[in-house]
Motif scaffolding. Structure first.
Motif, PDB file in Angstrom:
ATOM      1  N   ASP A  26     -14.144   8.832   5.262  1.00 31.18           N
ATOM      2  CA  ASP A  26     -13.288   8.497   5.761  1.00 31.18           C
ATOM      3  C   ASP A  26     -12.870   9.291   7.207  1.00 31.18           C
ATOM      4  O   ASP A  26     -12.139   9.081   7.664  1.00 31.18           O
ATOM      5  N   THR A  27     -13.786  11.011   7.525  1.00 35.09           N
ATOM      6  CA  THR A  27     -13.474  11.071   8.287  1.00 35.09           C
ATOM      7  C   THR A  27     -13.504  10.364  10.091  1.00 35.09           C
ATOM      8  O   THR A  27     -13.213  10.390  10.769  1.00 35.09           O
ATOM      9  N   VAL A  30     -10.600   8.356   9.798  1.00 39.23           N
ATOM     10  CA  VAL A  30      -9.058   8.863  10.406  1.00 39.23           C
ATOM     11  C   VAL A  30      -9.325   9.485  12.234  1.00 39.23           C
ATOM     12  O   VAL A  30      -8.248   9.258  13.241  1.00 39.23           O
ATOM     13  N   SER A  34      -6.655   7.577  15.013  1.00 40.48           N
ATOM     14  CA  SER A  34      -6.064   8.717  15.403  1.00 40.48           C
ATOM     15  C   SER A  34      -6.437   8.755  17.307  1.00 40.48           C
ATOM     16  O   SER A  34      -5.464   9.043  17.933  1.00 40.48           O
ATOM     17  N   GLU A 126      -3.140  15.001   3.009  1.00 46.59           N
ATOM     18  CA  GLU A 126      -3.599  14.351   4.073  1.00 46.59           C
ATOM     19  C   GLU A 126      -3.522  14.855   5.073  1.00 46.59           C
ATOM     20  O   GLU A 126      -3.824  14.561   6.022  1.00 46.59           O
ATOM     21  N   CYS A 130      -6.109  15.232   8.170  1.00 45.09           N
ATOM     22  CA  CYS A 130      -5.837  14.891   9.171  1.00 45.09           C
ATOM     23  C   CYS A 130      -5.596  15.340  10.740  1.00 45.09           C
ATOM     24  O   CYS A 130      -6.345  14.960  11.062  1.00 45.09           O
ATOM     25  N   GLN A 133      -9.369  16.359  11.002  1.00 45.97           N
ATOM     26  CA  GLN A 133     -10.591  15.320  11.705  1.00 45.97           C
ATOM     27  C   GLN A 133     -10.166  14.750  12.559  1.00 45.97           C
ATOM     28  O   GLN A 133     -11.273  14.123  13.717  1.00 45.97           O
ATOM     29  N   ALA A 134      -8.650  14.931  13.303  1.00 48.51           N
ATOM     30  CA  ALA A 134      -8.635  13.808  14.248  1.00 48.51           C
ATOM     31  C   ALA A 134      -8.847  14.738  15.760  1.00 48.51           C
ATOM     32  O   ALA A 134      -8.130  14.351  16.931  1.00 48.51           O
ATOM     33  N   SER A 236      -1.480   7.901   9.336  1.00 49.92           N
ATOM     34  CA  SER A 236      -2.383   8.943   9.751  1.00 49.92           C
ATOM     35  C   SER A 236      -1.443   9.417  11.280  1.00 49.92           C
ATOM     36  O   SER A 236      -1.847  10.493  11.876  1.00 49.92           O
TER      37      SER A 236
END
Length: 297
Positions: A26-27, A30, A34, A126, A130, A133-134, A236
């Motif tokens: 998932d990382t 994203v 992004s 989320e 996000c 992560q972004a 995202s």
């Protein structure tokens, strides 16, 4: 234990299994979603999923693949408990009589109902995930978002509440979140039940092996992302968009601008990691849920 308590317990354990298996994928998803579109003549920050993995580990170590896990870990119990509990209560409502097996179409309805409920919980979770992560993907893009360095999930929440409109800021991206969760869960639970009945040769699926449950859960999870992935990309980019100088005015504006600048392939950035994650993560989730539910009686 009542059915609600059993669904709460089983959903919690299933969600924990899903998160441990799936968060690194998932990382990467994203980060790819992004990263800003490169200027003419320039290369994107990440050339693909494997490059994103290499750069993340080189810059942040293996822990970088688990960045943003605090927010979903803190709420995974609530998220999956709500998902499976609402689904269970929907099953009670749509059954023709107590104990009657549900059709695949009824499972679609139950999944959609569960999707409505979990959207409310998923949106702020989320957003926090996000943003964390972004951060590295947005570094060097020249946007104001990069200037904000978050120390962790609570730091993101405090910043949004203080500087981005209070509680309303935490629900930025609610529309695409619902656009992902409602049809996605309808498809996922419908496909899961259809595969279980196919493997069992009828509506009684209580005797299925763990292997059959793993296959059904993995393919059901893949069907979720296959249907709703572009909506997840829009969610995202909206959630990591700069509050003071936004690129996008809403979901439709994000769709138009992504399509105009990157084509339809821009709506599938990170699709590979998402699909790679969905099979093992959802297989683990459904297997853990079914085993826990069976153990509780």
């Amino acid at each position: 234990m009542g059915d609600v308590a059993k669904d709460l317990a089983a959903g919690t354990i299933g969600g924990a299994a899903q998160l441990v298996c799936g968060h690194p994928f998932d990382t990467i998803k994203v980060k790819l979603q992004s990263q800003p579109a490169p200027l003419p003549g320039q290369l994107p920050k990440y050339s693909g999923a494997f490059d994103a993995v290499k750069q993340t580990i080189a810059a942040e170590g293996p822990r970088g693949l688990y960045k943003g896990m605090g927010a979903p870990l803190a709420t995974v119990a609530a998220f999956n408990a709500v998902l499976f509990t609402v689904r269970g209560q929907m099953e009670t409502l749509v059954r023709s009589h107590p104990g009657a097996p549900l059709t695949v179409n009824q499972q679609f309805v139950c999944g959609a109902g569960a999707g409505v409920a979990v959207s409310i919980l998923a949106c702020p979770t989320e957003l926090i995930k996000c943003r964390l992560q972004a951060q590295s993907a947005l570094a060097g893009s020249g946007t104001a978002t990069v200037a904000v360095k978050y120390g962790g999930p609570m730091d993101v929440a405090r910043h949004v509440l203080r500087s981005e409109g209070g509680m309303r800021g935490l629900f930025k991206g609610l529309v695409p979140t619902m656009g992902r969760e409602i049809p996605g869960n309808a498809i996922m639970f419908g496909v899961y039940e259809a595969l279980k009945q196919k493997f069992a040769g009828g509506t009684d699926t209580s005797g299925l092996s763990r292997g059959s449950l793993i296959v059904a859960g993995g393919l059901a999870g893949a069907s979720f992302w296959l249907i709703v992935y572009p909506t997840d990309v829009i969610k995202s980019v909206i959630q990591v968009d700069d509050y003071r100088n936004p690129k996008f005015s809403g979901s439709f504006d994000a769709f138009r601008k992504i399509r105009a600048s990157e084509g339809f392939k821009g709506l599938y950035k990170g699709f590979g990691p998402a699909m790679a994650r969905s099979v093992p993560a959802n297989a683990a989730c459904f297997l853990a849920y079914e085993m826990t539910r069976s153990a509780l009686g």
